[in-house]
Write an enzyme that holds these catalytic residues in place. Sequence first.
Site, short mmCIF file in Angstrom:
data_model
loop_
_atom_site.label_atom_id
_atom_site.label_comp_id
_atom_site.label_asym_id
_atom_site.label_seq_id
_atom_site.Cartn_x
_atom_site.Cartn_y
_atom_site.Cartn_z
N GLU B 171 0.86 -1.05 -0.06
CA GLU B 171 0.16 -0.14 0.07
C GLU B 171 0.85 1.29 0.01
OE1 GLU B 171 -3.20 -0.37 2.80
OE2 GLU B 171 -3.77 -2.22 1.98
N HIS B 408 -15.16 -9.94 6.51
CA HIS B 408 -14.26 -10.85 7.53
C HIS B 408 -12.97 -10.12 7.72
CE1 HIS B 408 -16.34 -14.91 6.63
NE2 HIS B 408 -17.07 -13.99 7.42
N GLU B 409 -12.94 -9.16 8.60
CA GLU B 409 -11.50 -8.87 8.84
C GLU B 409 -10.92 -9.82 9.83
OE1 GLU B 409 -9.30 -6.28 8.10
OE2 GLU B 409 -8.05 -7.45 9.31
N GLU B 502 -8.81 4.71 -0.11
CA GLU B 502 -9.04 5.13 1.51
C GLU B 502 -7.95 5.73 1.92
OE1 GLU B 502 -9.02 1.01 2.90
OE2 GLU B 502 -7.10 0.88 2.92
#
Lengths: 701, 701
Positions: B171, B408-409, B502
């Site tokens: 990221e 589902h984290e 994000e």
Amino acid sequence: MKRLPFLLLAGFMGTIAQAQTVHSPTNKLTLSFQLSPGGEPTYQLRFGAKPVLKPSRLGMLLQGQPALDKGLTIARVDSSQHDDTWQPVWGEVKQIRNRYKELAVTLQQPTSNGRRVVVRFRLYDDGLGFRYEFPQQPGLSYFVVQQELTEFNLPANHKAFWIPGDYDSNEYTYTTSRLSEVNSAPIEPIQLKSDPKRVQTPLMLKSDDGLYVNLHEAALVNYPALMLDVDTQAFGLRSHLVPSATGAAAYLQAPEHTPWRTVVVSDKAPEVLASKLILNLNEPTAFAATDWIKPQKFVGVWWEMHVNKASWNYADTSNIKLAGTDWSKLRPNGHHGANTQNVKRYIDFAAKHGLQSVLVEGWNVGWEDWAGNWKEEVFDFVTPYPDFNVPELQQYAASKGVKLMMHHETSSAVTNYERRQDAAYRFMKQYGYDAVKTGYVGRIIPRGEHHDGQWMVNHYNRTAQKTGENQIMVDMHESVRPTGLHRTYPNWLASEAARGNEFNAWSTGNPPEHETILPFTRLMGGPMDYTPGIFQIKLEGWNPQRNQGKQVHTTLAKQLALYVTLYSPVQMAADLPEAYEQHLDAFQFIKDVAVDWDDTRILLAEPGDYLTTARKAKGTEEWYLGSITDEQARTQTVKLDFLTPGTTYEATIYADGQGASWDKNPMAYRIRKQKVTSKTTLKLQLAAGGGAAVSIKPVGK
Amino acid sequence: MKRLPFLLLAGFMGTIAQAQTVHSPTNKLTLSFQLSPGGEPTYQLRFGAKPVLKPSRLGMLLQGQPALDKGLTIARVDSSQHDDTWQPVWGEVKQIRNRYKELAVTLQQPTSNGRRVVVRFRLYDDGLGFRYEFPQQPGLSYFVVQQELTEFNLPANHKAFWIPGDYDSNEYTYTTSRLSEVNSAPIEPIQLKSDPKRVQTPLMLKSDDGLYVNLHEAALVNYPALMLDVDTQAFGLRSHLVPSATGAAAYLQAPEHTPWRTVVVSDKAPEVLASKLILNLNEPTAFAATDWIKPQKFVGVWWEMHVNKASWNYADTSNIKLAGTDWSKLRPNGHHGANTQNVKRYIDFAAKHGLQSVLVEGWNVGWEDWAGNWKEEVFDFVTPYPDFNVPELQQYAASKGVKLMMHHETSSAVTNYERRQDAAYRFMKQYGYDAVKTGYVGRIIPRGEHHDGQWMVNHYNRTAQKTGENQIMVDMHESVRPTGLHRTYPNWLASEAARGNEFNAWSTGNPPEHETILPFTRLMGGPMDYTPGIFQIKLEGWNPQRNQGKQVHTTLAKQLALYVTLYSPVQMAADLPEAYEQHLDAFQFIKDVAVDWDDTRILLAEPGDYLTTARKAKGTEEWYLGSITDEQARTQTVKLDFLTPGTTYEATIYADGQGASWDKNPMAYRIRKQKVTSKTTLKLQLAAGGGAAVSIKPVGK
């Protein structure tokens, strides 16, 4: 539970004494806690006037923050006493008394945000338990234990019964030596080369003045197993926690606590074996129903593989992959043990002789090259070999009133097992299995983790919980050694977690003294699936070439005695049906002997030498007695004064035969019956490596 | 598939040439393989006369045995060609042609038991794929890859678009530099500090003479991800495999092969984006039915958490334990996003505007302190917060024709997820969920493993398989970057695996060039869930204090264009319903735009600068066009010659408004309609950081 506070010195009262002393309920033991001027906590323990432990440091090394081992002040002291009794779901006795005095010292570290740790001591008449507790607090939320600094400083150069501090295996013979002589360098490692002066617990010690001291731990939960590093000069022992894959020991979140560190102590060896301290320090079970849990005896398709008469694997190929192999296309090797017909033979035998269940190993695909490759996808736990008919065997066993026992060898690919556990237990329930023997042979996956590290400890406990929720009993092999958690998980019937009888089949074996040491070491934490009952002592009969010179290192009679001296609620009759069929008179003891008890008496005991134990079968007036010796022949004089006065019993004595000895004439036995009462004294003649088993059944008043 | 052998030089024919050369189907590319006198294998690649890769070594470093990199002989050479087409379940185009020439060189190492390794090359007109294959053989059964020695030696100091070689995160914003200047030392690591000269793939390169070269891999299965170590002097790149917890790279069992190493090459940037080489090198799906797989657009309770309007967590406490917490007793913080009423609002919005599904994050217990603690038991995936009514929402969504998307984290506690996956998917099926967004924030458990290592690669693939078997679609966040496996697992709709939209909410954001680089890097391997469609560009409106100075680094019109330029079969309309309701005219494009396509045309492209893409919606005559720029305002001249000649279309152009710019005036847009045909040329005025989106619908002949 009743809890009677009898002393409370809280911080606000002003000065708190830097030393605290507690006496055990009947004053046998005395514990002292002390803080040095530098704020270093120590404790010491006395048995009467005799020192058990000299002043010994307490402390914790944490990752990335100051150690909790000095600069501490006493913030609070809580004392209480406790006395009640409880009933185990199964066990050696019907009722267990839990009577102790408790001292909880809250230590605070002003230089580090006032971090707090509580050291809680529970002092029994037969020993000490203590643990570290980390209360919820702002300064200590998530934290990593790098190492525990607990010491057990012995006052002298005791005799010790020890095994090397291998992080992954406890399947060693015991070395008996002075503490000064501890050195595992010459011992071939089973899995992992250890520091030569590191030993495992339970560690059994004996002082020259006759004090027996046993060091272990209770309630090993969310923490690595405790090992001990020996100072061979000063006779100090220091805790060493089994590391995780990262090298750190334990990843914790407050509130949390360590397991209990246990010191069982007595001047009488039998009292060590009778101690219930470790069980008492475990939590009661949370399972609402436990009536589905059944102590049991079983036979199994197992020893015939060990003696090279059959194989776990179906084909003699190697380099198999679980995915993508068409198992029906493999060429069978012709001697696969877990085939439908052979299993039916075991079912017939179990049914005929009233044994509850039949274990079958090698039933599921993957055994062609299952071990030693650190491979993740070995077994799927639901696919049978082509010659093992699951529904047919389910029906057949049910029709005979026998249960099949499931086998889950994980080959230590534990991630693989965990992701398949749901499906594996569904499969079990679907096909009527209510017990599973698990296995953890090889190196652990997640790679870098160890059998005795925190991650695996959590796995074993989670498996006990998960099987319990599914009303499945479990018997774990190659797991961490027990710490009394069968109180919390009564479906966890037993573990192997030590050098079992199987070593007699394919190694130098277990020396005759081995079974006299196990109760003082491995069994202190809980039952062992030792797999006794080998009748065909010399193994060449099964396979002359491959078993050349192999034999079990006991007499046949001693194999019978082990059903009593090595306590377990799940006992295998480990030999082959055809071995038993040649000695049905001796096999009668295995048929008769109980696996659950109302009472237990340790009559004669000395670690490494001999052991005689009598037990009263659950809900009956029958007693069973086992007497074993090491490589020395002995006569054991056994008073039967534990029998009910006025009752006459018939004793059936399964003894070593004339001229018996474990090496030259191990299968000579004789069986005699005699009437006995509480006034009888038996003289049991034990051969070298021998033993005697006695059933004692009431015949009238 | 047809496979036409056109050349075979087998070992028994005697001498095999030490050099082998292959030309691509239309001779654009030439591959040469060569063995040095010392038996060292190398390969090189040319584009016409231009060198793409200079002679580059091949080899494998194995643990505990000699390396497979020299002393090799050519045992066999197999050549073939291949040409067919196939239909993806969904995609950018309806049909994909798979046309290559293949060269498989079997290398043997006489000094090491004749160990064999095959290097298989597939040469396309748009690039090269090659991999190592380890056939089943006596001398190489189980083995451990310590490191791969593959080189990609570039002929000059190319421009590179790179991110640091973090084993656990991709990221990052891209750095554009010469190879000689690669140095990630000044870049703050997202998870793990990397070697400063290590970069991730897909690595986009451009030579001074206009050659575009993309390095990546295809079909990453049972192997760690490939990273590249840059020789900043000689411009050589060398493979670096992400290590496991033990430090070794891959635990393998023959027969096995590595992923394909891919080199996409063209002198036209659009051709790089149009390449299907990576998809072609993946295996077709084994799923029998795929009609349940639905490309889709969704909204979600998600961005409102990012903009600090709501929280994932239900209570503002910390130090929660999953086990033993009574969640109903927690004090709600009053701004928990995933509450039943709020979710209904999203369902209403999706239903009203024809979006297929609603993602809800923070619905399940455990968010109070879920990240950063390397904690194993965070989520159980089946327990909702007290204010989230699962059955009520199931009914409500069904009544509106909308699907709920599960979340589902895992907080990277992957062992915990794996042991709960069965139950989690059963829960999903029970409550009507058919898609799940997974997340892997934080450090991996098993501790010591990495997001991009072999163990996790296997986890992602297993999860794709397991969800597929349950007819569940999956969108993975914080996973390893894709390598075309969506061909094999078409239910694996997308991954995040790069710096998504994000980051604009809570970091310095993504620079305007970011989305022009992503297609040349991250998207080469597969679709990304970038979450475009933010309309409220300046985020202070949602929470002035906490979002001070935060904004998305594009114009509103560019957010629309991203639905076309960033291909994905699952596209979020990421902003809040109330943001869209203020701009329903612009929102119309999001409503209209397709997520599955019959055709795609890359019209204008330059990595780091601009991109214009047109796509024809699946099964219709509608086209959608997206055009974006970096921080430079541009006029893009777009010929619509891809439209069907003779048909008239109505184009609706969503363009940057007068005076728009990403930083000063990002929300200015204007919408105009015009009739167009295949002869029309559009002039799109893109603001700095801006873009344009165009829908083109036929209105008649």
